[in-house]
Design a protein around this motif. Structure first.
Motif, PDB file in Angstrom:
ATOM      1  N   LEU A  51       0.870  -1.172   0.000  1.00 47.69           N
ATOM      2  CA  LEU A  51       0.000   0.000   0.000  1.00 47.69           C
ATOM      3  C   LEU A  51       0.907   1.222   0.000  1.00 47.69           C
ATOM      4  O   LEU A  51       1.841   1.305   0.795  1.00 47.69           O
ATOM      5  CB  LEU A  51      -0.883   0.046   1.248  1.00 47.69           C
ATOM      6  N   SER A  52       0.647   2.146  -0.894  1.00 48.88           N
ATOM      7  CA  SER A  52       1.357   3.417  -0.914  1.00 48.88           C
ATOM      8  C   SER A  52       0.314   4.492  -1.149  1.00 48.88           C
ATOM      9  O   SER A  52      -0.330   4.519  -2.190  1.00 48.88           O
ATOM     10  CB  SER A  52       2.405   3.436  -2.028  1.00 48.88           C
ATOM     11  N   VAL A  53       0.123   5.366  -0.157  1.00 49.56           N
ATOM     12  CA  VAL A  53      -0.900   6.411  -0.260  1.00 49.56           C
ATOM     13  C   VAL A  53      -0.380   7.697   0.371  1.00 49.56           C
ATOM     14  O   VAL A  53       0.340   7.665   1.366  1.00 49.56           O
ATOM     15  CB  VAL A  53      -2.232   5.956   0.394  1.00 49.56           C
ATOM     16  N   LEU A  54      -0.739   8.817  -0.227  1.00 47.12           N
ATOM     17  CA  LEU A  54      -0.387  10.126   0.312  1.00 47.12           C
ATOM     18  C   LEU A  54      -1.672  10.805   0.765  1.00 47.12           C
ATOM     19  O   LEU A  54      -2.562  11.058  -0.046  1.00 47.12           O
ATOM     20  CB  LEU A  54       0.318  10.975  -0.740  1.00 47.12           C
ATOM     21  N   PHE A  55      -1.788  11.061   2.058  1.00 46.95           N
ATOM     22  CA  PHE A  55      -2.950  11.739   2.622  1.00 46.95           C
ATOM     23  C   PHE A  55      -2.626  13.223   2.764  1.00 46.95           C
ATOM     24  O   PHE A  55      -1.839  13.594   3.628  1.00 46.95           O
ATOM     25  CB  PHE A  55      -3.289  11.190   4.011  1.00 46.95           C
ATOM     26  N   GLY A  67       1.546  16.493   3.708  1.00 45.19           N
ATOM     27  CA  GLY A  67       0.795  15.248   3.705  1.00 45.19           C
ATOM     28  C   GLY A  67       1.566  14.145   4.398  1.00 45.19           C
ATOM     29  O   GLY A  67       2.770  14.270   4.652  1.00 45.19           O
ATOM     30  N   ILE A  68       0.860  13.091   4.711  1.00 45.47           N
ATOM     31  CA  ILE A  68       1.463  11.891   5.274  1.00 45.47           C
ATOM     32  C   ILE A  68       1.527  10.852   4.159  1.00 45.47           C
ATOM     33  O   ILE A  68       0.496  10.478   3.592  1.00 45.47           O
ATOM     34  CB  ILE A  68       0.636  11.321   6.447  1.00 45.47           C
ATOM     35  N   HIS A  69       2.730  10.417   3.832  1.00 48.43           N
ATOM     36  CA  HIS A  69       2.906   9.367   2.838  1.00 48.43           C
ATOM     37  C   HIS A  69       3.085   8.060   3.607  1.00 48.43           C
ATOM     38  O   HIS A  69       4.048   7.897   4.350  1.00 48.43           O
ATOM     39  CB  HIS A  69       4.138   9.652   1.976  1.00 48.43           C
ATOM     40  N   ALA A  70       2.127   7.167   3.458  1.00 55.00           N
ATOM     41  CA  ALA A  70       2.153   5.876   4.152  1.00 55.00           C
ATOM     42  C   ALA A  70       2.533   4.779   3.164  1.00 55.00           C
ATOM     43  O   ALA A  70       1.963   4.691   2.081  1.00 55.00           O
ATOM     44  CB  ALA A  70       0.782   5.572   4.753  1.00 55.00           C
ATOM     45  N   ILE A  71       3.499   3.968   3.558  1.00 53.55           N
ATOM     46  CA  ILE A  71       3.900   2.812   2.757  1.00 53.55           C
ATOM     47  C   ILE A  71       3.871   1.604   3.684  1.00 53.55           C
ATOM     48  O   ILE A  71       4.519   1.605   4.730  1.00 53.55           O
ATOM     49  CB  ILE A  71       5.311   2.986   2.168  1.00 53.55           C
ATOM     50  N   GLU A  72       3.092   0.606   3.305  1.00 49.60           N
ATOM     51  CA  GLU A  72       3.015  -0.628   4.085  1.00 49.60           C
ATOM     52  C   GLU A  72       3.268  -1.807   3.159  1.00 49.60           C
ATOM     53  O   GLU A  72       2.734  -1.858   2.059  1.00 49.60           O
ATOM     54  CB  GLU A  72       1.646  -0.778   4.743  1.00 49.60           C
ATOM     55  N   ARG A  73       4.076  -2.740   3.622  1.00 47.80           N
ATOM     56  CA  ARG A  73       4.332  -3.978   2.872  1.00 47.80           C
ATOM     57  C   ARG A  73       3.715  -5.133   3.665  1.00 47.80           C
ATOM     58  O   ARG A  73       3.847  -5.189   4.884  1.00 47.80           O
ATOM     59  CB  ARG A  73       5.816  -4.194   2.676  1.00 47.80           C
ATOM     60  N   TYR A  74       3.047  -6.035   2.929  1.00 51.36           N
ATOM     61  CA  TYR A  74       2.297  -7.116   3.556  1.00 51.36           C
ATOM     62  C   TYR A  74       2.852  -8.481   3.181  1.00 51.36           C
ATOM     63  O   TYR A  74       3.391  -8.674   2.104  1.00 51.36           O
ATOM     64  CB  TYR A  74       0.829  -7.080   3.119  1.00 51.36           C
ATOM     65  N   LYS A  75       2.658  -9.407   4.101  1.00 50.75           N
ATOM     66  CA  LYS A  75       2.945 -10.814   3.831  1.00 50.75           C
ATOM     67  C   LYS A  75       1.952 -11.626   4.646  1.00 50.75           C
ATOM     68  O   LYS A  75       1.786 -11.385   5.847  1.00 50.75           O
ATOM     69  CB  LYS A  75       4.378 -11.171   4.228  1.00 50.75           C
ATOM     70  N   TYR A  84       6.175   5.831   7.411  1.00 51.92           N
ATOM     71  CA  TYR A  84       5.260   6.961   7.329  1.00 51.92           C
ATOM     72  C   TYR A  84       6.095   8.234   7.293  1.00 51.92           C
ATOM     73  O   TYR A  84       7.005   8.400   8.105  1.00 51.92           O
ATOM     74  CB  TYR A  84       4.298   6.985   8.526  1.00 51.92           C
ATOM     75  N   GLN A  85       5.811   9.105   6.335  1.00 50.10           N
ATOM     76  CA  GLN A  85       6.585  10.325   6.165  1.00 50.10           C
ATOM     77  C   GLN A  85       5.660  11.528   6.151  1.00 50.10           C
ATOM     78  O   GLN A  85       4.673  11.532   5.419  1.00 50.10           O
ATOM     79  CB  GLN A  85       7.338  10.283   4.834  1.00 50.10           C
ATOM     80  N   TRP A  86       5.991  12.523   6.966  1.00 50.29           N
ATOM     81  CA  TRP A  86       5.289  13.803   6.900  1.00 50.29           C
ATOM     82  C   TRP A  86       6.144  14.686   6.017  1.00 50.29           C
ATOM     83  O   TRP A  86       7.332  14.893   6.299  1.00 50.29           O
ATOM     84  CB  TRP A  86       5.136  14.393   8.294  1.00 50.29           C
ATOM     85  N   LYS A  87       5.559  15.172   4.918  1.00 49.28           N
ATOM     86  CA  LYS A  87       6.365  15.942   3.982  1.00 49.28           C
ATOM     87  C   LYS A  87       5.566  17.058   3.329  1.00 49.28           C
ATOM     88  O   LYS A  87       4.340  17.043   3.319  1.00 49.28           O
ATOM     89  CB  LYS A  87       6.950  15.018   2.923  1.00 49.28           C
TER      90      LYS A  87
END
Length: 117
Positions: A51-55, A67-75, A84-87
């Motif tokens: 999941l890669s989303v920018l809120f 915005g908050i850029h969230a990156i999650e990797r799943y298994k 999570y990056q605030w940018k």
């Protein structure tokens, strides 16, 4: 003051985007010059393992449009890595120029890092 640490063995479930939008709607912003569904997902990719989303957030008095850029990797249906990056999102800046803060569970391999990290 003691620090409370999150249980690193706890299973993290994938982000529930509709629930996030409902819970945090008071801090999320929309900007007409950001493309995407309802101007809220300028960068949104969701696959079975990523999941890669920018809120976009409401305009910050110092940093402006952020915005908050969230990156999650799943298994196997749970989160294995997250970042999570605030940018600053507008104006577009270089990688180091747009960075405000970040956190995640990337490995910390330095010899001075505590084992729990």
């Amino acid at each position: 003051m003691s620090r409370k640490h999150t249980n690193v063995q706890e299973i993290l479930l994938p982000a529930d985007i509709p629930a996030i939008l409902d819970e945090y709607e008071q801090i999320l912003g929309t900007y007409g010059n950001i493309p995407g569904e309802n101007n809220i997902y300028p960068d949104f990719r969701k696959k079975s393992n990523l999941l890669s989303v920018l809120f976009p957030l409401k305009e910050h008095p110092i940093h402006g449009m952020t915005g908050i850029h969230a990156i999650e990797r799943y298994k196997d249906g749970s989160v294995t890595r997250y970042s999570y990056q605030w940018k600053i999102i507008i104006p577009k800046l270089g990688i180091s120029s747009h960075h405000i803060s970040a956190w995640g569970n990337d490995p910390h391999d330095e010899e001075w890092t505590k084992p729990e990290f």
